[in-house]
Design an enzyme around this catalytic site. Structure first.
Site, PDB file in Angstrom:
ATOM      1  CE1 TYR A 182      -3.446   9.726   1.570  1.00 18.42           C
ATOM      2  CE2 TYR A 182      -2.995   7.906   0.056  1.00 18.42           C
ATOM      3  CZ  TYR A 182      -2.566   8.822   1.010  1.00 18.42           C
ATOM      4  OH  TYR A 182      -1.252   8.847   1.386  1.00 18.42           O
ATOM      5  CB  SER A 203       1.775   9.688   8.466  1.00 17.37           C
ATOM      6  OG  SER A 203       1.806   8.494   7.729  1.00 17.37           O
ATOM      7  CE  LYS A 204      -3.689   5.384   2.935  1.00 16.02           C
ATOM      8  NZ  LYS A 204      -3.100   4.776   1.775  1.00 16.02           N
ATOM      9  NE  ARG A 205       2.373   5.114   3.118  1.00 22.03           N
ATOM     10  CZ  ARG A 205       1.434   4.638   2.312  1.00 22.03           C
ATOM     11  NH1 ARG A 205       0.619   3.683   2.743  1.00 22.03           N
ATOM     12  NH2 ARG A 205       1.305   5.097   1.090  1.00 22.03           N
ATOM     13  CG  ASP A 223      -5.317   1.950   1.680  1.00 21.58           C
ATOM     14  OD1 ASP A 223      -4.596   1.831   2.695  1.00 21.58           O
ATOM     15  OD2 ASP A 223      -4.954   2.455   0.619  1.00 21.58           O
TER      16      ASP A 223
END
Length: 519
Positions: free
Chosen positions: A14, A253-255, A287
């Site tokens: 990504y 952050s992606k998370r 996701d």
RNA sequence: GCCCCCAUCGUCUAGUGGCCCAGGACGUCGGGUUCUCAGUCCGAAAACCGGGGUUCGACUCCCCGUGGGGGUACCA
């Protein structure tokens, strides 16, 4: 000197919004100087499927208009552009470092190192490896190996003096050598680590300017040491401020999506996107369907340049007023010197405003081209659309005006024109139809409608006002129930436009059907 | 712990010693316009982290705090 910059993503599957900003700045700088922008894939010791993890990244960059002169797909004079395919160069560099005494073989076990590290920390001192398992000659190496120890190669960092660098963004920065660790550059299995690979590649690919995120600033001395030890000239460095979370200074952050969704602005952008995605059968990739990732914006129908323009403003400014730039203007005006050094938090609201600016400026034809695919995917028009459908869509786009913020918004504004029966919003029905007067107004207006000629906004407005006047009611008393009756909801383009686009027959039949919902 | 970086309205920022009792944009709030929404027009609130210096004069320079961030891996 030819300006050569690079963006070196890891194949993660990504494209992160912060990564885009870094890529964008590198690209702008290269384009401004007529140099080259290179894409290099940092897939050192990666076990994933490189191709499938890389494609979304290349795709995202292409979509954003950030084109590269050399890279994994297009090749170039310095190929290959995958680190995993350049290991011979790294091994040679390690040998050279070993030979020149800038690196050594080390046989310490991780737990032994941890012990030293903890002791230093407990004493409040910086950790400095004792080098007690270092092997500076072959005999020592043999002895450790005989004990069953595995050997790695470490940098032999200087323990006095300091490194002074001129960073294009931060100015002069100084690092004391004695604070630098003897970092591992090659594992026991012969594979090399990031810092070594990075430095060797930047040199071998003739990168002139290393423009990267601030998180790499602390890594710079060890990289500079490697470069200097190998006899390279140092590239120019520019460390960009981090792109931070909304309303914070922590790295985006992606998370941490769940946490960001507590932020109202962020949540709105997400929910708006989800509504669109749900209707076109997308967003399944939970996701990557995330406003931290570029795919999200693409799927929902943002304009790529709006994202570029917004991101350019994140940490950089041209002056105290200018906010919108064409591609050419941005390339011309961008400069490393005007990059701010403090972290900049990602503001979805502002992105929205920039997007609004560019979307509003598009012509009906341009919007039509962007929005049609959404209607096709949602099954609202045929592929290709019939002439009649295309005409309706154009008129809806025209009538909707600035209400369409992203391409996917067309779904919410056009759907009731394209289906046989509109979906009735219960709240709107309760508020506007289930009233004591709705029925009489609908009937009165319907009666008058039969004779309206032409069936166009101006004549319709006249008819509605006349109906209101005859009933001794206000215009709004009629507009609201009629809107709900023919569109099923309480918001939308101007009512007269809606009526005209629907046409007499459908307006009459919908109004008649709505009578059944009146109070 | 240790090292490095950073610090102007809620957010993005302008400001490189006097032009600043700090400008713009997004957002927010109030009002006008409108059939809803969007828009648009008018208006408002909103910031130089703290303390010491330097200077005739500091948002701007220096020092010390404080706060935030990053790094400190046989991750990238």
């Amino acid at each position: 000197m030819t300006v050569r910059t690079r963006f070196a993503p890891s194949p993660t599957g990504y494209l992160h919004i912060g990564g885009v900003r870094t890529a964008l700045f590198n690209w702008l700088f290269a384009r401004q100087h007529g140099g080259q922008f290179i894409l290099r894939i940092d897939d050192t010791d990666s076990e994933r499927n490189i191709e499938s993890a890389l494609e979304p990244i290349l795709d995202g960059l292409r979509w954003l208009g950030i084109d590269w002169d050399e890279g994994p797909d297009v090749g170039g004079p310095y190929a290959p552009y995958y680190q995993s395919q350049r290991s011979a160069g790294y091994a040679a560099a390690v040998e050279q470092l070993l030979a020149s005494g800038h690196a050594y073989r080390d046989f310490a076990r991780p737990d032994e190192l941890d012990e030293e590290r903890k002791a230093a920390q407990a004493a409040g001192k910086p950790f400095l490896y004792s080098r007690r398992f270092a092997a500076f000659d072959e005999a020592t190496a043999q002895r450790f190996a005989a004990e069953g120890r595995a050997g790695v190669v470490r940098l032999k960092m200087p323990r006095e003096g300091s490194l002074v660098l001129e960073d294009a963004v931060r100015g002069r920065v100084e690092f004391a050598w004695e604070r630098e660790q003897d970092h591992v550059i090659q594992r026991a299995d012969g594979s090399c680590l990031y810092h070594l690979a990075n430095v060797v590649d930047d040199h071998d690919l003739a990168i002139s300017h290393v423009i990267r995120a601030e998180e790499h600033l602390s890594n710079t001395p060890r990289q500079a040491f490697i470069a200097l030890s190998l006899g390279y000239d140092l590239p120019a460095y520019a460390h960009l401020p981090l792109v931070a979370e909304p309303g914070s200074k922590t790295k985006l952050s992606k998370r941490k999506l769940a946490q960001y969704l507590k932020n109202q602005d962020f949540r709105r952008v997400m929910e708006h996107g989800q509504q669109i995605a749900a209707r076109i059968g997308g967003g399944g990739e939970a996701d990557t369907f995330n406003p931290v990732i570029v795919d999200f914006y693409r799927e929902v129908g943002y304009l790529p340049w709006a994202i570029d323009n917004y991101l350019a403003l994140l940490g950089w400014s041209y002056d105290d007023k200018t906010e919108f730039f064409s591609r050419g203007e941005l390339i011309e005006r961008f400069s490393l010197e005007r990059i701010n050094s403090a972290p900049a938090s990602f503001d979805p609201k502002k992105l929205w405003a920039v997007q609004d600016h560019y979307m509003t400026a598009l012509s009906v034809d341009e919007k039509f081209g962007l929005m049609l695919p959404y209607l096709v995917k949602a099954g609202l028009v045929a592929d290709p659309p019939t002439a009649e459908q295309a005409e309706i869509v154009r008129r809806v786009i025209e009538a909707s005006g600035d209400r369409l913020k992203v391409a996917g918004d067309i779904l919410a504004y056009a759907d009731f024109f394209l289906v046989d029966e509109p979906v009735m919003d219960p709240d709107a029905v309760a508020k506007r139809l289930a009233t004591p007067t709705a029925r009489q107004h609908l009937e009165a207006f319907a009666a008058r409608l039969a004779a309206v000629e032409p069936f166009e906004p101006a004549a319709l407005e006249e008819a509605l006002k006349a109906t209101a006047e005859a009933a001794g009611a206000k215009v709004g008393d009629l507009v609201h129930p009629i809107r709900v009756a023919v569109t099923g909801r309480s918001v939308g383009p101007g009512l007269y436009d809606c009526l005209a686009i629907l046409g007499r027959d459908r307006v009459l039949s919908r109004m008649s059907a709505a009578l059944g919902l009146c109070g």
